[in-house]
Design a protein around this motif. Structure first.
Motif, PDB file in Angstrom:
ATOM      1  N   LYS A  79      -3.821  15.601   1.735  1.00  0.00           N
ATOM      2  CA  LYS A  79      -3.196  14.174   2.835  1.00  0.00           C
ATOM      3  C   LYS A  79      -1.606  14.131   2.900  1.00  0.00           C
ATOM      4  O   LYS A  79      -1.471  13.145   3.796  1.00  0.00           O
ATOM      5  N   THR A  80      -0.885  14.236   1.829  1.00  0.00           N
ATOM      6  CA  THR A  80       0.297  14.529   1.718  1.00  0.00           C
ATOM      7  C   THR A  80       1.189  15.388   1.815  1.00  0.00           C
ATOM      8  O   THR A  80       1.173  16.789   2.045  1.00  0.00           O
ATOM      9  N   LEU A  81       2.463  15.250   2.051  1.00  0.00           N
ATOM     10  CA  LEU A  81       3.281  16.271   2.139  1.00  0.00           C
ATOM     11  C   LEU A  81       4.088  17.259   1.064  1.00  0.00           C
ATOM     12  O   LEU A  81       5.170  17.679   1.065  1.00  0.00           O
ATOM     13  N   GLY A  82       3.981  16.051  -0.188  1.00  0.00           N
ATOM     14  CA  GLY A  82       4.345  15.953  -1.300  1.00  0.00           C
ATOM     15  C   GLY A  82       4.219  15.486  -2.422  1.00  0.00           C
ATOM     16  O   GLY A  82       3.210  14.478  -2.437  1.00  0.00           O
ATOM     17  N   LYS A  83       4.658  15.951  -3.158  1.00  0.00           N
ATOM     18  CA  LYS A  83       4.354  14.934  -4.977  1.00  0.00           C
ATOM     19  C   LYS A  83       5.630  13.539  -5.070  1.00  0.00           C
ATOM     20  O   LYS A  83       5.151  13.037  -5.901  1.00  0.00           O
ATOM     21  N   PHE A  84       6.388  13.768  -3.975  1.00  0.00           N
ATOM     22  CA  PHE A  84       7.618  12.621  -4.012  1.00  0.00           C
ATOM     23  C   PHE A  84       7.321  11.428  -3.325  1.00  0.00           C
ATOM     24  O   PHE A  84       7.083  12.141  -2.378  1.00  0.00           O
ATOM     25  N   PRO A  85       7.881  10.278  -2.840  1.00  0.00           N
ATOM     26  CA  PRO A  85       8.308   9.849  -1.846  1.00  0.00           C
ATOM     27  C   PRO A  85       9.308  10.090  -0.857  1.00  0.00           C
ATOM     28  O   PRO A  85       9.978  10.562  -0.619  1.00  0.00           O
ATOM     29  N   ASP A  86       8.896   9.822   0.298  1.00  0.00           N
ATOM     30  CA  ASP A  86       8.844  10.412   1.792  1.00  0.00           C
ATOM     31  C   ASP A  86       9.275   9.396   2.665  1.00  0.00           C
ATOM     32  O   ASP A  86       9.193   7.849   2.384  1.00  0.00           O
ATOM     33  N   LYS A  87       8.825   9.229   4.158  1.00  0.00           N
ATOM     34  CA  LYS A  87       8.806   8.436   4.896  1.00  0.00           C
ATOM     35  C   LYS A  87       8.252   7.484   4.833  1.00  0.00           C
ATOM     36  O   LYS A  87       8.284   5.853   5.129  1.00  0.00           O
ATOM     37  N   ALA A  88       6.634   7.754   4.174  1.00  0.00           N
ATOM     38  CA  ALA A  88       6.036   7.290   4.312  1.00  0.00           C
ATOM     39  C   ALA A  88       6.025   5.893   3.393  1.00  0.00           C
ATOM     40  O   ALA A  88       5.855   4.293   3.892  1.00  0.00           O
ATOM     41  N   GLU A  89       6.623   5.698   2.245  1.00  0.00           N
ATOM     42  CA  GLU A  89       7.583   4.339   1.456  1.00  0.00           C
ATOM     43  C   GLU A  89       8.451   3.774   2.183  1.00  0.00           C
ATOM     44  O   GLU A  89       7.925   2.776   1.559  1.00  0.00           O
ATOM     45  N   GLU A  90       9.292   5.113   2.744  1.00  0.00           N
ATOM     46  CA  GLU A  90      10.440   4.178   2.999  1.00  0.00           C
ATOM     47  C   GLU A  90       9.529   2.643   4.587  1.00  0.00           C
ATOM     48  O   GLU A  90      10.283   1.986   4.408  1.00  0.00           O
ATOM     49  N   LEU A  91       8.532   3.344   4.961  1.00  0.00           N
ATOM     50  CA  LEU A  91       8.472   2.261   6.357  1.00  0.00           C
ATOM     51  C   LEU A  91       7.457   1.087   5.058  1.00  0.00           C
ATOM     52  O   LEU A  91       7.782   0.140   6.286  1.00  0.00           O
ATOM     53  N   ALA A  92       7.010   1.476   3.737  1.00  0.00           N
ATOM     54  CA  ALA A  92       6.700   0.633   3.363  1.00  0.00           C
ATOM     55  C   ALA A  92       7.630  -0.567   3.046  1.00  0.00           C
ATOM     56  O   ALA A  92       7.274  -2.111   3.153  1.00  0.00           O
ATOM     57  N   ILE A  93       8.882   0.060   2.677  1.00  0.00           N
ATOM     58  CA  ILE A  93       9.646  -1.067   2.090  1.00  0.00           C
ATOM     59  C   ILE A  93      10.197  -1.670   3.308  1.00  0.00           C
ATOM     60  O   ILE A  93      10.578  -2.940   3.041  1.00  0.00           O
ATOM     61  N   ARG A  94      10.322  -0.504   4.750  1.00  0.00           N
ATOM     62  CA  ARG A  94      10.595  -1.533   5.738  1.00  0.00           C
ATOM     63  C   ARG A  94      10.038  -2.609   5.735  1.00  0.00           C
ATOM     64  O   ARG A  94      10.420  -3.787   6.595  1.00  0.00           O
ATOM     65  N   SER A  95       9.062  -2.046   6.074  1.00  0.00           N
ATOM     66  CA  SER A  95       7.937  -3.987   5.869  1.00  0.00           C
ATOM     67  C   SER A  95       7.801  -4.209   5.302  1.00  0.00           C
ATOM     68  O   SER A  95       7.481  -5.924   5.822  1.00  0.00           O
ATOM     69  N   MET A  96       8.302  -4.661   3.417  1.00  0.00           N
ATOM     70  CA  MET A  96       8.641  -5.683   2.642  1.00  0.00           C
ATOM     71  C   MET A  96       9.159  -6.326   3.023  1.00  0.00           C
ATOM     72  O   MET A  96       9.710  -7.689   3.810  1.00  0.00           O
ATOM     73  N   LYS A  97      10.592  -6.182   3.946  1.00  0.00           N
ATOM     74  CA  LYS A  97      11.683  -6.435   4.713  1.00  0.00           C
ATOM     75  C   LYS A  97      11.506  -7.698   5.759  1.00  0.00           C
ATOM     76  O   LYS A  97      12.102  -8.436   6.107  1.00  0.00           O
ATOM     77  N   ILE A  98      11.118  -7.108   6.694  1.00  0.00           N
ATOM     78  CA  ILE A  98      10.353  -7.307   7.246  1.00  0.00           C
ATOM     79  C   ILE A  98      10.160  -8.665   7.347  1.00  0.00           C
ATOM     80  O   ILE A  98       9.689  -9.669   8.401  1.00  0.00           O
ATOM     81  N   ILE A  99       8.208  -8.698   6.442  1.00  0.00           N
ATOM     82  CA  ILE A  99       8.094  -9.659   6.179  1.00  0.00           C
ATOM     83  C   ILE A  99       8.840 -10.949   5.351  1.00  0.00           C
ATOM     84  O   ILE A  99       8.620 -12.414   5.515  1.00  0.00           O
ATOM     85  N   ALA A 100       9.846 -10.287   4.339  1.00  0.00           N
ATOM     86  CA  ALA A 100      10.738 -11.257   4.339  1.00  0.00           C
ATOM     87  C   ALA A 100      12.128 -12.155   5.323  1.00  0.00           C
ATOM     88  O   ALA A 100      11.972 -13.090   4.595  1.00  0.00           O
ATOM     89  N   ASP A 101      11.935 -11.219   5.976  1.00  0.00           N
ATOM     90  CA  ASP A 101      12.790 -11.872   6.820  1.00  0.00           C
ATOM     91  C   ASP A 101      12.678 -12.717   7.697  1.00  0.00           C
ATOM     92  O   ASP A 101      12.890 -13.706   8.267  1.00  0.00           O
ATOM     93  N   LEU A 102      11.389 -12.600   8.401  1.00  0.00           N
ATOM     94  CA  LEU A 102      10.555 -13.836   8.844  1.00  0.00           C
ATOM     95  C   LEU A 102      10.078 -14.921   7.943  1.00  0.00           C
ATOM     96  O   LEU A 102      10.056 -15.688   8.609  1.00  0.00           O
ATOM     97  N   VAL A 103       9.977 -14.787   6.400  1.00  0.00           N
ATOM     98  CA  VAL A 103       9.791 -16.224   5.402  1.00  0.00           C
ATOM     99  C   VAL A 103      11.147 -16.837   5.615  1.00  0.00           C
ATOM    100  O   VAL A 103      11.487 -17.985   5.879  1.00  0.00           O
ATOM    101  N   LYS A 104      12.104 -16.010   5.567  1.00  0.00           N
ATOM    102  CA  LYS A 104      13.032 -17.011   6.005  1.00  0.00           C
ATOM    103  C   LYS A 104      13.893 -17.254   6.613  1.00  0.00           C
ATOM    104  O   LYS A 104      14.521 -18.833   6.012  1.00  0.00           O
ATOM    105  N   GLU A 105      13.011 -16.861   7.710  1.00  0.00           N
ATOM    106  CA  GLU A 105      13.507 -17.789   8.720  1.00  0.00           C
ATOM    107  C   GLU A 105      13.228 -19.709   8.947  1.00  0.00           C
ATOM    108  O   GLU A 105      13.968 -20.672   9.425  1.00  0.00           O
ATOM    109  N   VAL A 106      12.638 -19.108   7.777  1.00  0.00           N
ATOM    110  CA  VAL A 106      11.606 -20.784   8.207  1.00  0.00           C
ATOM    111  C   VAL A 106      11.635 -21.859   6.867  1.00  0.00           C
ATOM    112  O   VAL A 106      11.558 -22.492   6.367  1.00  0.00           O
ATOM    113  N   TYR A 107      11.538 -20.215   5.549  1.00  0.00           N
ATOM    114  CA  TYR A 107      12.382 -20.810   4.281  1.00  0.00           C
ATOM    115  C   TYR A 107      13.633 -20.072   3.857  1.00  0.00           C
ATOM    116  O   TYR A 107      12.534 -18.603   3.272  1.00  0.00           O
ATOM    117  N   PRO A 108      14.636 -20.900   3.336  1.00  0.00           N
ATOM    118  CA  PRO A 108      15.604 -19.992   3.084  1.00  0.00           C
ATOM    119  C   PRO A 108      15.345 -19.153   1.659  1.00  0.00           C
ATOM    120  O   PRO A 108      15.932 -18.477   1.711  1.00  0.00           O
TER     121      PRO A 108
END
Length: 388
Positions: A79-108
């Motif tokens: 299933k995975t490339l190993g035991k530790f965080p990789d690009k997949a976890e990085e994408l998840a963190i980037r995704s949370m930042k996308i949501i945060a930035d969008l919300v911040k536009e309407v709610y500082p």
């Protein structure tokens, strides 16, 4: 004062209502995962979620999300490339930042994420050594801080149940609590103590859970979901692989599924107690009527395709059950590593049911798939590169 009293929204002014509506629309369009049995619109799920958003907006504080997730990588090497965080976890963190930035536009005040790792809740049941869970969590925390400082808090079970607690008191508390370990893993004393404390403080009686499985379709489906998923996840683990028949493997995974259900209930009760007013989101598909809401861990703007078939296996696609392919156009796909390595697009794993469009994306003419590594040599992801 009861916790429900704190959710009174009767006195909010028009501005709070308008901000709440805009923030809720962003979350609905960018974060919520709509399952096949979705009740976001039909059973008051959206309204209940909106009340939680409104509670935060009325007090001008960041929207606090609680996400039980990021436990440890699957023990299945297919299933995975190993035991530790990789690009997949990085994408998840980037995704949370996308949501945060969008919300911040309407709610500082924006949003803030509290990730309550369930790694030690289930690690001994899913074939992961406790020390591996610790290493994964430490590396994920460092990755999140390096990418977007202050966006994410990362908690472990030990942080809530063991920190600043007297050892003698804890020992007395858990003295009569014994855990079963049907899957062979290496335990640490702190993780085992935290698991026992969790079951002692928040656990249900086994007989009541067995009764619920018999009488409740939803509970029965949840147990079946856990059992079926673990049959897939543990297929290469020595505790399962060495069994003489499929029936024996199914029996083992049914037991694991039951123990996971027990612990999941205790874990959910603990999270509810610790974060009663937070926005509770999950990587499991939910009807979205509350109190938990399913979310897409990877933002759709980053993905070339998202497989709906994952839902049959009880998971929205997650970083810890998949590897990442970066396509030539900069988009990404989450797939099991075996499928990428072999080009076996039908796959033997149940969730690898790729449509023709996904197959064409992965097997694009004139391109090859190469493994990308971190500077320290750890695998990061696969990348589609134009052939010479």
């Amino acid at each position: 004062m009861t916790r429900s009293c704190l959710l009174d929204t009767s006195t909010a002014d028009q501005e709070v209502d308008e901000i709440t509506a805009r923030a809720l629309e962003i979350i609905e369009k960018n974060f919520i995962h709509f399952a096949s049995n979705d009740q976001w619109f039909t059973s008051g799920g959206k309204q209940r979620f909106g009340e939680r958003v409104r509670y935060h907006v009325a007090r001008n504080v960041p929207l606090e999300f609680i996400l039980p997730a990021f436990p440890v990588k699957s023990c299945n090497p297919d299933k995975t490339l190993g035991k530790f965080p990789d690009k997949a976890e990085e994408l998840a963190i980037r995704s949370m930042k996308i949501i945060a930035d969008l919300v911040k536009e309407v709610y500082p005040p924006g949003v803030h994420y509290n990730i309550v790792s369930d790694g030690h809740v289930f690690s001994d049941l899913v074939g992961a050594d406790d020390a591996t869970v610790d290493s994964y969590g430490r590396m994920f925390r460092e990755m999140a801080h390096d990418l977007h400082p202050g966006l994410i808090n990362f908690f472990r079970l030990d942080d809530f149940l063991l920190d600043n607690q007297d050892e003698d008191s804890i020992a007395a508390l858990i003295s009569n609590t014994v855990l079963e370990h049907p899957i062979e893993t290496k335990l640490t004393s702190s993780a085992e103590t935290a698991r026992r404390a969790l079951l002692c403080l928040f656990g249900n009686d086994e007989s009541s859970v067995r009764k619920d499985i018999q009488e409740s379709v939803e509970t029965r489906n949840l147990h079946h979901g856990f059992s079926r998923f673990m049959l897939e996840d543990l297929q290469e683990h020595k505790s399962c692989k060495g069994l003489p028949s499929l029936a024996a493997k199914e029996e083992l995974c049914s037991k694991v599924g039951f123990l996971m259900l027990l612990r999941n209930r205790a874990y959910s009760a603990m999270v509810e107690w610790l974060f009663p007013l937070a926005l509770r989101v999950s990587i499991h598909p939910h009807p979205n009527r509350g109190p938990k809401y399913g979310i897409n861990v990877i933002h759709t703007s980053l993905l070339a395709a998202q497989r709906s078939s994952e839902e049959k296996n009880f998971h929205i696609p997650t970083p810890w059950h998949n590897a990442v392919v970066e396509l030539a156009d900069g988009k990404f796909m989450l797939l099991h590593s075996k499928v990428i390595r072999s080009g076996e697009l039908s796959g033997k794993l149940a969730c690898e049911e790729l449509g023709s469009n996904e197959q064409l994306l992965l097997k694009r003419d004139g391109y090859t798939i190469e493994l990308v590594r971190f500077p320290d040599g750890r695998p990061s992801h696969y990348k589609q590169i134009k052939a010479c």
